[in-house]
Write an enzyme that holds these catalytic residues in place. Structure first.
Site, PDB file in Angstrom:
ATOM      1  NE  ARG A 202      12.031  26.367  -2.430  1.00 36.27           N
ATOM      2  CZ  ARG A 202      11.851  25.782  -3.609  1.00 36.27           C
ATOM      3  NH1 ARG A 202      12.011  26.484  -4.716  1.00 36.27           N
ATOM      4  NH2 ARG A 202      11.513  24.517  -3.683  1.00 36.27           N
TER       5      ARG A 202
ATOM      6  CG  ASP B   9      -0.226  -0.043   2.528  1.00 37.03           C
ATOM      7  OD1 ASP B   9       1.026  -0.087   2.527  1.00 37.03           O
ATOM      8  OD2 ASP B   9      -0.898  -0.026   3.579  1.00 37.03           O
ATOM      9  N   GLY B  10       2.174   1.120  -0.097  1.00 39.66           N
ATOM     10  CA  GLY B  10       3.052   2.279  -0.190  1.00 39.66           C
ATOM     11  C   GLY B  10       3.656   2.742   1.120  1.00 39.66           C
TER      12      GLY B  10
ATOM     13  CE  LYS C 241      13.090  38.802 -11.007  1.00 41.99           C
ATOM     14  NZ  LYS C 241      11.817  38.154 -10.601  1.00 41.99           N
TER      15      LYS C 241
END
Length: 295
Positions: A96, A34-35, A193
């Site tokens: 992050r 089932d993982g 930028k």
């Protein structure tokens, strides 16, 4: 001291163990149908009771799976009576999301750190975390390891300092660029930028330095989609840069990031082994081991 890892992190953990002159043991691991993950320490081969243990587990995609594996390993060795647990997560997932950008958001990296602390981590080490200040938000000893020396060593003999500029992709990365540049004797800058008022096109260029006929090395902590690096490479090539090298600590490379960067003018991509990629040319093992030795 004993270094423990899953088989997937055998190479990095083995390097760290060798530098520490410590034994390296690999957990048994399998997936149930089932993982769900199964983890076992081969206690017939190693006794960790009363020992200092280093757990090495980088938390790259699938991040949630990596975290659960680490939680299992950490809880297991604490139950087996280790003296002290040092968790080494070279790439720290969710790093992050380190503040509330919008009201109601979870500060995900703090959740991860708090769980590791609650499970009994004595010392936590990560490498080139996105924002170092977040480590001060937990009471366990949490340290950020830099690989500036390793980046500089890679570049020595590859580029001439007089012909090279080290760039951070934004103002926040200026410190990283400065550290690498100071070790090489290069000039450094960061990319700023700008938007064309007529076309709306966004471009970036060094704030101060001229890159014409020079090598440009862009250094960053994480490359994910490669969009920032691609834009930077395209812009500095248009400004006359000879060669662009993109170096990051953690190469996630999602959504055709590599293709995007190369087609935009990046000549070489370099990553560390915090995440193994075809572009891994730098190891975090030495600075991690040096930090552990000083604890």
């Amino acid at each position: 001291m004993i270094v423990l890892s899953l088989s997937e992190f055998r190479n990095l953990a083995g390097k760290i163990a060798s530098l520490l002159e410590a034994e390296h043991v690999v957990f048994e691991y399998k997936l149930f149908p089932d993982g769900e993950s199964y983890i076992r320490l081969p206690v017939e081969k190693v006794n960790v009771e009363g020992q200092d243990v280093v757990l090495v587990q980088s938390l790259y995609p699938q991040q949630d799976k990596r975290l659960v594996e680490l939680f299992f390993m950490l809880d297991l060795v604490k139950r087996l009576g280790v003296s002290r647990v040092i968790v080494v997560a070279p790439y720290l997932a969710y790093s992050r999301q380190d503040k509330e950008f919008r009201p109601g958001e979870n500060i995900s990296v703090l959740t991860v750190l708090k769980i590791l602390e609650k499970l009994g981590t004595d010392i936590f080490l990560t490498v080139d975390i996105h924002k170092e200040d977040v480590l001060k938000e937990v009471s366990m000893k949490a340290l950020n390891v830099h690989i500036h020396e390793e980046v500089a060593s890679f570049l020595r003999g590859k580029v001439l300092p007089s012909e090279t500029v080290i760039l951070g992709p934004d103002k926040g990365a200026l410190g990283r660029a400065k550290s690498v540049a100071s070790l090489l004797g290069c000039e450094y800058d960061y990319l700023e930028k700008s938007r064309d008022r007529i076309t709306g096109e966004i471009a970036v260029k060094p704030k101060e330095l001229n890159v014409a006929d020079r090598n440009v090395v862009i250094v960053d902590d994480i490359i994910s989609t490669g969009g920032t690096i691609a834009l930077a490479a395209k812009s500095v090539k248009e400004l006359g840069a000879k060669r662009v090298i993109a170096i990051c600590t953690h190469g996630l490379f999602v959504r055709n990031a590599v293709g995007r960067m190369i087609s935009s003018g990046v000549d070489e991509i370099v990553t560390s082994d915090s995440i193994l990629t075809p572009y891994t040319k730098i190891s975090v093992a030495k600075p991690v081991a040096q930090t552990i030795k000083q604890l």
